[in-house]
Design a protein around this motif. Structure first.
Motif, PDB file in Angstrom:
ATOM      1  N   PRO A 235     -76.798 -27.765 -39.548  1.00 23.68           N
ATOM      2  CA  PRO A 235     -75.436 -28.100 -39.104  1.00 23.68           C
ATOM      3  C   PRO A 235     -74.467 -26.923 -39.067  1.00 23.68           C
ATOM      4  N   TYR A 236     -74.756 -25.835 -39.779  1.00 28.91           N
ATOM      5  CA  TYR A 236     -73.839 -24.696 -39.773  1.00 28.91           C
ATOM      6  C   TYR A 236     -74.286 -23.592 -38.822  1.00 28.91           C
ATOM      7  N   ALA A 237     -75.281 -23.867 -37.982  1.00 27.69           N
ATOM      8  CA  ALA A 237     -75.796 -22.848 -37.071  1.00 27.69           C
ATOM      9  C   ALA A 237     -74.777 -22.504 -35.987  1.00 27.69           C
ATOM     10  N   ASP A 238     -74.988 -21.388 -35.347  1.00 31.59           N
ATOM     11  CA  ASP A 238     -74.106 -20.932 -34.280  1.00 31.59           C
ATOM     12  C   ASP A 238     -74.022 -21.986 -33.172  1.00 31.59           C
ATOM     13  N   PRO A 239     -72.808 -22.325 -32.701  1.00 37.12           N
ATOM     14  CA  PRO A 239     -72.674 -23.418 -31.717  1.00 37.12           C
ATOM     15  C   PRO A 239     -72.815 -22.996 -30.265  1.00 37.12           C
ATOM     16  N   VAL A 240     -73.058 -21.716 -29.993  1.00 34.19           N
ATOM     17  CA  VAL A 240     -73.066 -21.233 -28.611  1.00 34.19           C
ATOM     18  C   VAL A 240     -74.476 -20.922 -28.113  1.00 34.19           C
ATOM     19  N   ILE A 241     -75.384 -20.547 -29.014  1.00 33.96           N
ATOM     20  CA  ILE A 241     -76.718 -20.103 -28.590  1.00 33.96           C
ATOM     21  C   ILE A 241     -77.463 -21.215 -27.858  1.00 33.96           C
TER      22      ILE A 241
ATOM     23  N   LEU B 182     -79.260 -32.746 -31.309  1.00 36.80           N
ATOM     24  CA  LEU B 182     -79.351 -33.588 -32.512  1.00 36.80           C
ATOM     25  C   LEU B 182     -80.222 -32.925 -33.579  1.00 36.80           C
ATOM     26  N   ALA B 183     -81.259 -32.208 -33.156  1.00 34.77           N
ATOM     27  CA  ALA B 183     -82.087 -31.493 -34.131  1.00 34.77           C
ATOM     28  C   ALA B 183     -81.251 -30.461 -34.884  1.00 34.77           C
ATOM     29  N   VAL B 184     -80.367 -29.785 -34.174  1.00 30.09           N
ATOM     30  CA  VAL B 184     -79.486 -28.810 -34.829  1.00 30.09           C
ATOM     31  C   VAL B 184     -78.445 -29.509 -35.678  1.00 30.09           C
ATOM     32  N   ARG B 185     -77.860 -30.574 -35.163  1.00 34.23           N
ATOM     33  CA  ARG B 185     -76.795 -31.276 -35.880  1.00 34.23           C
ATOM     34  C   ARG B 185     -77.259 -31.768 -37.249  1.00 34.23           C
ATOM     35  N   PHE B 186     -78.503 -32.254 -37.333  1.00 35.78           N
ATOM     36  CA  PHE B 186     -78.961 -32.858 -38.589  1.00 35.78           C
ATOM     37  C   PHE B 186     -79.755 -31.898 -39.472  1.00 35.78           C
ATOM     38  N   ARG B 187     -80.363 -30.852 -38.881  1.00 34.97           N
ATOM     39  CA  ARG B 187     -81.202 -29.974 -39.694  1.00 34.97           C
ATOM     40  C   ARG B 187     -80.608 -28.590 -39.892  1.00 34.97           C
TER      41      ARG B 187
ATOM     42  N   VAL C 181     -62.143 -16.106 -49.224  1.00 33.38           N
ATOM     43  CA  VAL C 181     -63.460 -16.685 -49.017  1.00 33.38           C
ATOM     44  C   VAL C 181     -63.560 -17.136 -47.555  1.00 33.38           C
ATOM     45  N   VAL C 182     -64.591 -16.672 -46.873  1.00 29.99           N
ATOM     46  CA  VAL C 182     -64.822 -17.064 -45.492  1.00 29.99           C
ATOM     47  C   VAL C 182     -65.602 -18.369 -45.472  1.00 29.99           C
ATOM     48  N   VAL C 183     -65.032 -19.396 -44.871  1.00 24.48           N
ATOM     49  CA  VAL C 183     -65.686 -20.696 -44.770  1.00 24.48           C
ATOM     50  C   VAL C 183     -65.842 -21.024 -43.285  1.00 24.48           C
ATOM     51  N   TYR C 184     -67.083 -21.186 -42.835  1.00 23.96           N
ATOM     52  CA  TYR C 184     -67.363 -21.508 -41.443  1.00 23.96           C
ATOM     53  C   TYR C 184     -67.363 -23.015 -41.257  1.00 23.96           C
ATOM     54  N   ARG C 185     -66.796 -23.431 -40.155  1.00 23.85           N
ATOM     55  CA  ARG C 185     -66.880 -24.846 -39.800  1.00 23.85           C
ATOM     56  C   ARG C 185     -68.202 -25.114 -39.092  1.00 23.85           C
ATOM     57  N   LYS C 186     -68.617 -26.365 -39.094  1.00 27.31           N
ATOM     58  CA  LYS C 186     -69.899 -26.701 -38.484  1.00 27.31           C
ATOM     59  C   LYS C 186     -69.878 -26.533 -36.964  1.00 27.31           C
ATOM     60  N   ARG C 187     -68.802 -26.963 -36.318  1.00 26.79           N
ATOM     61  CA  ARG C 187     -68.622 -26.814 -34.867  1.00 26.79           C
ATOM     62  C   ARG C 187     -69.695 -27.527 -34.058  1.00 26.79           C
ATOM     63  N   ARG C 188     -70.221 -28.614 -34.595  1.00 29.66           N
ATOM     64  CA  ARG C 188     -71.265 -29.344 -33.868  1.00 29.66           C
ATOM     65  C   ARG C 188     -70.694 -30.111 -32.678  1.00 29.66           C
ATOM     66  N   ASN C 189     -69.475 -30.611 -32.795  1.00 33.45           N
ATOM     67  CA  ASN C 189     -68.878 -31.297 -31.654  1.00 33.45           C
ATOM     68  C   ASN C 189     -68.615 -30.326 -30.503  1.00 33.45           C
TER      69      ASN C 189
END
Length: 468
Positions: free
Chosen positions: A72-78, A65-70, A9-17
């Protein structure tokens, strides 16, 4: 007793930090360019340095912050790529502004448009919880997109900027100029993705094979014919080579992604080439663009913009003149159409390549979102939006460097212009939503009882492996 086999099972981390750190680094691109401009020009840091830096840093953190709270699993580089490009664009527009006497204030308006774009970005992430609700309206969206695309041809709506820029692409509403094609590219991408999701099997399989080449049915050629006709109308009546190339190329590319068949690319390129050759015989502005590309010195007055841009880039050389050490303001409309030439003059070929690498990274991450998505509609949307950024960047920077004929497209996030900036921030919001839904963990369901008494034992093993 047979042992149980674990299912991967592929589990993605949030990577918000990680995204937060990258956003802070990206914010330094704009702040650093602005401070270096004043250090090189005035020999000191301006008195409002803390306020300006704090405003830009607050906008960057608000987007994060908009990405972090709404999402959270979105791509962290875009998002960091977007902020780096947007900040560089603001710094360069400000640098061009202060080169005039008296100084211009285009960078202030661009900062306001950036703030509005980030607000729309946050609103889309907040209220559009599932982008798939847009899938059910392909024909309505297509009609709205075509109306927006052709709106500048409506009498009474044309903006005076059309005369200044030579293209019929602006409308004026309540005293403000607006480019409806920027919103049309979003609406039409949604429409294309919806249509291709519903009809991809027919487009893949239907048709006769002639000499080993599978010909599409006539009815399947209708959509590509409609887009071809729309591109011709934009090219002839709106005098806009860039927009016609963008929309027709976008549709052909999405058609290829949906079907994985090269025949659609061949048909699309052939149709556009035929139209371009025929139109060049009857529309003088197309022939003028080609002449300006092949031999700009044949008409110095008409091609003054592209000639001065070439001299500026040559003066910049490999490493550039430095922020505020060149003279990019000599090129007309340097802060919008020719901002990449201004960057090449002051940051050199190395700086321009670095900017192109940021675009390349952003497009690559967008295509990765398309690969990650398990929903066909999401795949097509993410691929389409990524192609928009790729085609626009390639067309405008290719035109400025004379790799291609010059088009009237904007450089995403760099060029001055509210219509383009707001539309691009909306595209990024949709990309983040698609990425979030593709990367987030699947909802765990409870155990389901299945009656296997009637299933042949040769079909499947209870351990999960196929039996011989």
């Amino acid at each position: 007793m047979a042992s149980e086999t674990a299912q991967p099972v592929v589990v993605y981390r949030k990577r918000r930090n990680a995204e937060l750190g990258l956003c802070l680094v990206a914010s330094l691109f704009g702040i650093g360019g602005w401070l270096t401009t004043h250090l090189n020009r005035d020999g000191e840091i301006p008195s409002n340095a803390i306020v300006v830096s704090a405003v830009w840093l607050a906008l960057c953190l608000a987007a994060h912050l908009a990405v972090r709270f709404r999402a959270p699993y979105a791509d962290p580089v875009i998002l960091p790529c977007v902020l780096a490009l947007n900040g560089l664009g603001l710094a360069m527009i400000h640098r061009i502004d202060i080169g005039f006497d008296p100084p211009d204030s285009a960078a202030v308006m661009q900062l306001v448009w950036t703030g509005l774009g980030i607000v729309l970005f946050a609103l889309i992430l907040t209220f559009l919880r599932d982008y798939r609700i847009l899938e059910g309206f392909p024909y309505v969206l297509f009609l709205v997109g075509m109306v927006l695309l052709l709106l500048p041809l409506v009498p009474g709506l044309a903006s005076p900027r059309n005369v200044e820029n030579g293209s019929q692409i602006w409308i004026q509403v309540f005293g403000y100029s607006f480019q409806p094609a920027e919103i049309a590219k979003i609406v039409l991408t949604l429409a294309f993705a919806s249509y291709l999701t519903a009809n991809r099997d027919l487009l893949q399989l239907a048709g006769r094979r002639v000499f080993g080449f599978q010909l599409p049915r006539l009815r399947d050629l209708v959509p590509i014919g409609v887009m071809w006709a729309a591109a011709v109308v934009v090219l002839v009546f709106q005098n806009d080579l860039g927009t016609s190339m963008l929309f027709f190329g976008l549709f052909v590319m999405m058609l290829f992604v949906a079907t994985s068949q090269i025949r659609w690319v061949v048909i699309g390129l052939g149709a556009f080439a035929v139209a371009a050759v025929l139109i060049s015989q009857v529309a003088p502005h197309v022939a003028t663009r080609v002449t300006s590309w092949l031999d700009p010195f044949s008409d110095y007055d008409r091609n003054y913009q592209i000639i001065t841009a070439q001299y500026g880039m040559a003066w910049g050389g490999l490493f550039g003149r430095g922020w505020a050490e060149g003279r990019p303001g000599l090129t007309p409309v340097a802060s919008s159409d020719f901002i990449s030439a201004a960057i090449a003059e002051e940051l050199g070929l190395v700086g321009l390549i670095a900017v192109l690498l940021i675009y390349l990274l952003m497009v690559a991450r967008g295509l990765r979102v398309a690969l990650t998505s398990t929903v066909i509609y999401g795949k097509l949307l993410a691929a389409g939006f990524s192609f928009i950024f790729a085609l626009q960047t390639f067309a405008i920077i290719g035109g400025v460097t004379r790799l291609l004929p010059l088009t009237g497209l904007t450089t995403p996030f760099l060029s001055q212009g509210g219509s383009s900036l707001i539309a691009n921030w909306m595209i990024v919001a949709l990309l983040m939503l698609i990425s979030h839904q593709a990367r987030r963990p699947a909802t765990k369901a409870g155990p389901v009882e299945v009656d296997l008494s009637d299933m042949p034992t040769s079909v499947i093993d209870l351990q999960g492996g196929a039996r011989p």
